[in-house]
Design an enzyme around this catalytic site. Structure first.
Site, mmCIF file in Angstrom:
data_model
loop_
_atom_site.group_PDB
_atom_site.id
_atom_site.type_symbol
_atom_site.label_atom_id
_atom_site.label_comp_id
_atom_site.label_asym_id
_atom_site.label_seq_id
_atom_site.Cartn_x
_atom_site.Cartn_y
_atom_site.Cartn_z
ATOM 1 N N LYS A 203 50.876 63.930 16.163
ATOM 2 C CA LYS A 203 51.485 65.142 16.716
ATOM 3 C C LYS A 203 50.567 66.322 16.394
ATOM 4 O O LYS A 203 50.519 66.788 15.257
ATOM 5 C CB LYS A 203 52.869 65.402 16.130
ATOM 6 C CG LYS A 203 53.529 66.669 16.699
ATOM 7 C CD LYS A 203 54.814 67.020 15.965
ATOM 8 C CE LYS A 203 55.465 68.277 16.556
ATOM 9 N NZ LYS A 203 54.572 69.459 16.511
ATOM 10 N N GLU B 180 48.484 67.935 2.601
ATOM 11 C CA GLU B 180 47.615 69.032 2.196
ATOM 12 C C GLU B 180 48.269 70.307 2.694
ATOM 13 O O GLU B 180 48.401 70.526 3.900
ATOM 14 C CB GLU B 180 46.215 68.907 2.773
ATOM 15 C CG GLU B 180 45.315 70.052 2.286
ATOM 16 C CD GLU B 180 43.921 69.996 2.861
ATOM 17 O OE1 GLU B 180 43.141 69.145 2.407
ATOM 18 O OE2 GLU B 180 43.620 70.797 3.758
ATOM 19 N N CYS C 134 42.736 76.694 5.247
ATOM 20 C CA CYS C 134 43.552 76.520 4.041
ATOM 21 C C CYS C 134 42.726 76.658 2.773
ATOM 22 O O CYS C 134 43.261 77.024 1.723
ATOM 23 C CB CYS C 134 44.272 75.172 4.072
ATOM 24 S SG CYS C 134 43.194 73.749 4.312
ATOM 25 N N GLU D 83 49.161 83.580 0.703
ATOM 26 C CA GLU D 83 48.108 83.089 1.588
ATOM 27 C C GLU D 83 48.112 83.949 2.854
ATOM 28 O O GLU D 83 49.114 84.035 3.552
ATOM 29 C CB GLU D 83 48.356 81.619 1.940
ATOM 30 C CG GLU D 83 47.259 80.998 2.778
ATOM 31 C CD GLU D 83 47.528 79.535 3.078
ATOM 32 O OE1 GLU D 83 46.555 78.766 3.207
ATOM 33 O OE2 GLU D 83 48.712 79.147 3.190
#
Length: 486
Positions: free
Chosen positions: A178, A252, A286, A382
């Protein structure tokens, strides 16, 4: 060589067709706002069909000789190289990647595919294990996990899909993928065409493009997949962990990468590393350098050089030669970035470099630089945008405390002229990866991608992929009759 077409359909159970959700989603260029194509979305029935076909096809694929599986992966790597310009064009148009950034990703994709081909024979061998019983032989075989669900993000869509798809297939598994809704072509449909051209049998790789409300829970909760591989945000990862049951998870998740500049660092190396880590792919990585922690002895000089370097970065059309910063992926992400910058300034951070978004779709945000403490929003959260926060540290111990003062632990870096000092510092950083005299964004296909704390579970890449996508089967032989205790 003709370019691939038909991306308004998806490969489900060996057939390219439209999804059955009854809704379409537009795939748009984040720079120009142009609609690239419209894709009829998949629903839970499409997903179920994909999983059932995968379960049926997987045993025959696993039973093939390792060299046959390896050959498919090797052909896929060659096709990726032959179609590099075609795929780079899709990355620029769909993901907003600049040409150099697209090249970086595609070099990793090809390397990971070749590496996966080399791992195909890992389910053909066994490890001998000693025994304390006479005439007893123990062996541990690796077996494919079975069917693997892969859920990938939009920021490095080809690589972050293929780093799971390639080794999973090489090791005899089937995959249902996906991709993110913003990058359905680069995140999955293009890869499916590559593996199809390489000779992968039908049904082993399905790509389901659909809304989270239709297939988001079902792809994790379905009883067929044995492994769920996910790259994305920590909140979504926590939801997957809660819903997956007893499946194996490779997650992750988010990051808040610190790059620490110690008092003996070479600024000619530290500044370029920090610039790349902060602004590559608009900071939408990331492993990005979210915080630059600089010893007080070098802080002012670093800020001056870093800010000048950031101001010199060219932002604009990602398809143009020389562009270094392209568009943010969508309007929602842009709003989130700007909100975090505003909150940081309200908290006392100093904005020393900024600017308004521009470009045809209004989504190209110029590089931003803030000076602040570890608790301002752009340092504590973040950001996932072209924003760097520079933090002054009193000394090495203070820098370490600042680096570790975060719930995340994905990637990190330290700059110093003394590699032994750098190693001692790195071993005390709470992160899955720490790079000495390099950036936080690593580009080595052999790296173990994965984090500590809220940054995830499991490891991706290199030798670690074998552990994620195989199980162990203990088989023992009693070579002579034995006396049992009863």
């Amino acid at each position: 060589m003709e370019g691939y077409t038909g991306f308004d359909r998806m490969p489900i159970a060996g057939e390219w067709r439209a999804g059955r959700a009854g809704r379409t989603r537009q795939d748009t260029d984040p720079y120009s706002g142009e609609v690239l194509l419209e894709i009829p979305q998949a629903n839970a029935d499409d997903l179920d069909e994909a999983y059932r076909a995968a379960r049926e096809a997987q045993p025959k694929w696993a039973a093939r000789p390792a060299f046959e599986r390896a050959r498919v992966l090797e052909r896929a790597a060659r096709i990726l190289a032959d179609r590099e310009e075609e795929l780079a064009g899709w990355l620029c148009r769909e993901a907003g990647a600049t040409r150099p950034r697209a090249g970086l990703e595609l070099s990793l994709v090809q390397a990971v595919t070749r590496m996966a081909a080399e791992q195909a024979d890992r389910i053909s061998t066994f490890q001998a294990v000693g025994s304390d019983l006479p005439d007893k032989e123990n062996r541990v075989y690796r077996r494919p996990a079975g069917v693997v669900a892969v859920i990938s993000p939009w920021n490095f869509p080809v690589q972050l899909s293929n780093r799971s798809v390639a080794p999973a297939l090489a090791l005899g598994n089937a995959v249902v993928l996906k991709p993110a809704g913003d990058t359905p072509v680069t995140g999955g449909l293009f890869l499916a065409r590559v593996y199809e051209e390489a000779g992968l049998p039908p049904g082993l790789l399905s790509v389901v493009v659909g809304a989270g409300r239709d297939i988001g829970d079902a792809i994790v909760e379905h009883d067929i997949p044995r492994v769920v591989s996910f790259t994305g945000s920590t909140p979504v990862g926590e939801g997957i962990a809660a819903k997956a049951g007893l499946k194996r998870l490779a997650l992750e998740l988010g990051g808040n990468g610190p790059l620490v500049v110690l008092d003996d660092a070479d600024l000619d190396r530290a500044v370029p590393a920090a610039l790349f880590g902060s602004y590559v792919h608009q900071g939408q990585v990331c492993m990005a350098t979210n915080r630059v922690i600089v010893d007080a002895a070098l802080h002012d000089a670093f800020v001056e050089r870093f800010t000048a370097g950031a101001a010199a970065l060219r932002h604009g059309d990602p398809g143009e030669e020389g562009t270094q910063i392209g568009p943010v992926i969508n309007a929602s992400q842009l709003d989130s970035i700007r909100d975090k910058v505003s909150r940081s300034v309200a908290d006392g951070a100093e904005l020393v470099l900024g600017g308004e978004p521009d470009g045809p779709a209004g989504q190209v945000l110029p590089p931003h630089v803030l000076l602040g403490g570890n608790t301002v929003t752009t340092a504590a959260e973040e950001v996932f945008g072209p924003v760097a926060t520079i933090i002054r540290a009193q000394d090495e111990e203070h820098a370490l405390r600042l680096a570790n003062d975060t719930p995340y632990g994905l990637s990190s870096a330290v700059c110093t002229r003394d590699e032994d000092r750098g190693l001692r510092f790195a071993l005390r950083v709470e992160a899955g990866m720490t790079h000495v005299n390099d950036t936080t964004v690593h580009d080595d296909a052999h790296s173990a991608f994965g984090g500590e704390k809220d940054s995830g579970l499991g490891r991706f890449g290199g030798e670690w992929a074998v552990d994620e996508f195989t199980t162990h089967h203990w088989i023992s032989f009693q070579h002579a009759a034995r006396d049992y205790p009863y």
